[in-house]
Write a protein that holds these residues in place. Structure first.
Motif, PDB file in Angstrom:
ATOM      1  N   TYR A   1      -7.229  10.941  -5.541  1.00  9.36           N
ATOM      2  CA  TYR A   1      -6.204  10.900  -4.498  1.00  9.36           C
ATOM      3  C   TYR A   1      -6.822  10.801  -3.111  1.00  9.36           C
ATOM      4  O   TYR A   1      -6.259  10.151  -2.227  1.00  9.36           O
ATOM      5  CB  TYR A   1      -5.286  12.116  -4.608  1.00  9.36           C
ATOM      6  CG  TYR A   1      -4.456  12.068  -5.871  1.00  9.36           C
ATOM      7  CD1 TYR A   1      -3.458  11.124  -6.023  1.00  9.36           C
ATOM      8  CD2 TYR A   1      -4.697  12.953  -6.916  1.00  9.36           C
ATOM      9  CE1 TYR A   1      -2.705  11.062  -7.186  1.00  9.36           C
ATOM     10  CE2 TYR A   1      -3.950  12.898  -8.080  1.00  9.36           C
ATOM     11  CZ  TYR A   1      -2.959  11.948  -8.207  1.00  9.36           C
ATOM     12  OH  TYR A   1      -2.219  11.881  -9.352  1.00  9.36           O
TER      13      TYR A   1
ATOM     14  N   HIS B   1      -7.963   7.062  -2.781  1.00 10.61           N
ATOM     15  CA  HIS B   1      -6.821   6.170  -2.640  1.00 10.61           C
ATOM     16  C   HIS B   1      -6.042   6.460  -1.351  1.00 10.61           C
ATOM     17  O   HIS B   1      -5.475   5.545  -0.753  1.00 10.61           O
ATOM     18  CB  HIS B   1      -5.923   6.253  -3.876  1.00 10.61           C
ATOM     19  CG  HIS B   1      -6.482   5.494  -5.026  1.00 10.61           C
ATOM     20  ND1 HIS B   1      -7.467   6.014  -5.827  1.00 10.61           N
ATOM     21  CD2 HIS B   1      -6.241   4.242  -5.481  1.00 10.61           C
ATOM     22  CE1 HIS B   1      -7.790   5.115  -6.743  1.00 10.61           C
ATOM     23  NE2 HIS B   1      -7.066   4.038  -6.548  1.00 10.61           N
TER      24      HIS B   1
ATOM     25  N   TRP C   1       0.820  -1.214   0.000  1.00 13.22           N
ATOM     26  CA  TRP C   1       0.000   0.000   0.000  1.00 13.22           C
ATOM     27  C   TRP C   1       0.850   1.259   0.000  1.00 13.22           C
ATOM     28  O   TRP C   1       0.493   2.254  -0.658  1.00 13.22           O
ATOM     29  CB  TRP C   1      -0.991  -0.021   1.158  1.00 13.22           C
ATOM     30  CG  TRP C   1      -2.127  -0.938   0.858  1.00 13.22           C
ATOM     31  CD1 TRP C   1      -2.296  -2.211   1.292  1.00 13.22           C
ATOM     32  CD2 TRP C   1      -3.246  -0.655  -0.003  1.00 13.22           C
ATOM     33  NE1 TRP C   1      -3.453  -2.726   0.757  1.00 13.22           N
ATOM     34  CE2 TRP C   1      -4.058  -1.799  -0.030  1.00 13.22           C
ATOM     35  CE3 TRP C   1      -3.639   0.462  -0.738  1.00 13.22           C
ATOM     36  CZ2 TRP C   1      -5.234  -1.864  -0.758  1.00 13.22           C
ATOM     37  CZ3 TRP C   1      -4.822   0.394  -1.465  1.00 13.22           C
ATOM     38  CH2 TRP C   1      -5.601  -0.755  -1.471  1.00 13.22           C
TER      39      TRP C   1
ATOM     40  N   LEU D   1       1.454   6.290  -7.538  1.00 15.20           N
ATOM     41  CA  LEU D   1       0.289   6.911  -8.182  1.00 15.20           C
ATOM     42  C   LEU D   1       0.763   8.026  -9.104  1.00 15.20           C
ATOM     43  O   LEU D   1       1.540   8.894  -8.718  1.00 15.20           O
ATOM     44  CB  LEU D   1      -0.678   7.470  -7.135  1.00 15.20           C
ATOM     45  CG  LEU D   1      -1.441   6.439  -6.318  1.00 15.20           C
ATOM     46  CD1 LEU D   1      -2.282   7.132  -5.256  1.00 15.20           C
ATOM     47  CD2 LEU D   1      -2.323   5.583  -7.199  1.00 15.20           C
TER      48      LEU D   1
ATOM     49  N   LEU E   1      -7.941   4.635   1.277  1.00 17.56           N
ATOM     50  CA  LEU E   1      -7.662   3.199   1.149  1.00 17.56           C
ATOM     51  C   LEU E   1      -6.289   2.849   1.721  1.00 17.56           C
ATOM     52  O   LEU E   1      -6.140   1.848   2.426  1.00 17.56           O
ATOM     53  CB  LEU E   1      -7.729   2.769  -0.314  1.00 17.56           C
ATOM     54  CG  LEU E   1      -9.112   2.654  -0.933  1.00 17.56           C
ATOM     55  CD1 LEU E   1      -8.997   2.436  -2.441  1.00 17.56           C
ATOM     56  CD2 LEU E   1      -9.899   1.537  -0.284  1.00 17.56           C
ATOM     57  N   VAL E   2      -5.298   3.656   1.412  1.00 20.67           N
ATOM     58  CA  VAL E   2      -3.948   3.398   1.914  1.00 20.67           C
ATOM     59  C   VAL E   2      -3.928   3.459   3.433  1.00 20.67           C
ATOM     60  O   VAL E   2      -3.404   2.554   4.097  1.00 20.67           O
ATOM     61  CB  VAL E   2      -2.933   4.385   1.293  1.00 20.67           C
ATOM     62  CG1 VAL E   2      -1.596   4.320   2.012  1.00 20.67           C
ATOM     63  CG2 VAL E   2      -2.761   4.115  -0.192  1.00 20.67           C
TER      64      VAL E   2
ATOM     65  N   LEU F   1       2.120   1.526  -3.495  1.00 19.14           N
ATOM     66  CA  LEU F   1       1.050   2.039  -4.361  1.00 19.14           C
ATOM     67  C   LEU F   1       0.946   3.559  -4.241  1.00 19.14           C
ATOM     68  O   LEU F   1       0.826   4.255  -5.245  1.00 19.14           O
ATOM     69  CB  LEU F   1      -0.295   1.403  -4.016  1.00 19.14           C
ATOM     70  CG  LEU F   1      -1.502   2.032  -4.717  1.00 19.14           C
ATOM     71  CD1 LEU F   1      -1.564   1.581  -6.167  1.00 19.14           C
ATOM     72  CD2 LEU F   1      -2.784   1.715  -4.009  1.00 19.14           C
ATOM     73  N   TRP F   2       0.995   4.041  -3.025  1.00 13.48           N
ATOM     74  CA  TRP F   2       0.858   5.485  -2.805  1.00 13.48           C
ATOM     75  C   TRP F   2       1.955   6.254  -3.539  1.00 13.48           C
ATOM     76  O   TRP F   2       1.691   7.270  -4.176  1.00 13.48           O
ATOM     77  CB  TRP F   2       0.902   5.803  -1.315  1.00 13.48           C
ATOM     78  CG  TRP F   2       0.748   7.265  -1.057  1.00 13.48           C
ATOM     79  CD1 TRP F   2       1.711   8.126  -0.659  1.00 13.48           C
ATOM     80  CD2 TRP F   2      -0.440   8.046  -1.235  1.00 13.48           C
ATOM     81  NE1 TRP F   2       1.196   9.392  -0.563  1.00 13.48           N
ATOM     82  CE2 TRP F   2      -0.112   9.369  -0.908  1.00 13.48           C
ATOM     83  CE3 TRP F   2      -1.721   7.743  -1.642  1.00 13.48           C
ATOM     84  CZ2 TRP F   2      -1.047  10.395  -0.968  1.00 13.48           C
ATOM     85  CZ3 TRP F   2      -2.661   8.768  -1.701  1.00 13.48           C
ATOM     86  CH2 TRP F   2      -2.318  10.067  -1.370  1.00 13.48           C
TER      87      TRP F   2
END
Length: 77
Positions: free
Chosen positions: A38, A41, A22, A29, A44-45, A25-26
């Motif tokens: 943003y 997400h 995660w 992006l 989510l992170v 992923l951040w």
């Protein structure tokens, strides 16, 4: 009865993997998305990293419990 060492280890590995994925992923992006992208997400992170930390804490407590149970059973035998 406590958690087995295998389950505790699995939870620690899973939590570590989730944190790595995660956070990765951040940072990966791409720019150019709308702000809402943003925000969603980011939420989510944060939620998944918190869940991962909880899994790691449960796993560590499980390992400590398994170690103390093993130590007590050796002392009793």
């Amino acid at each position: 009865m406590g958690m087995s060492r295998k389950i505790a280890g699995f939870l620690i590995i899973l939590g570590g993997f989730m944190i790595f994925e995660w956070v990765n992923l951040w940072f990966n992006l791409a720019d150019g998305h709308p702000t809402g992208f943003y925000v969603v997400h980011g939420i989510l992170v944060v939620v998944n990293v918190v869940l991962a930390v909880i899994l790691v804490v449960i796993g560590v407590r499980g390992l400590r419990g398994a170690a103390s149970v093993t130590g007590r059973s050796r002392d009793a035998g």
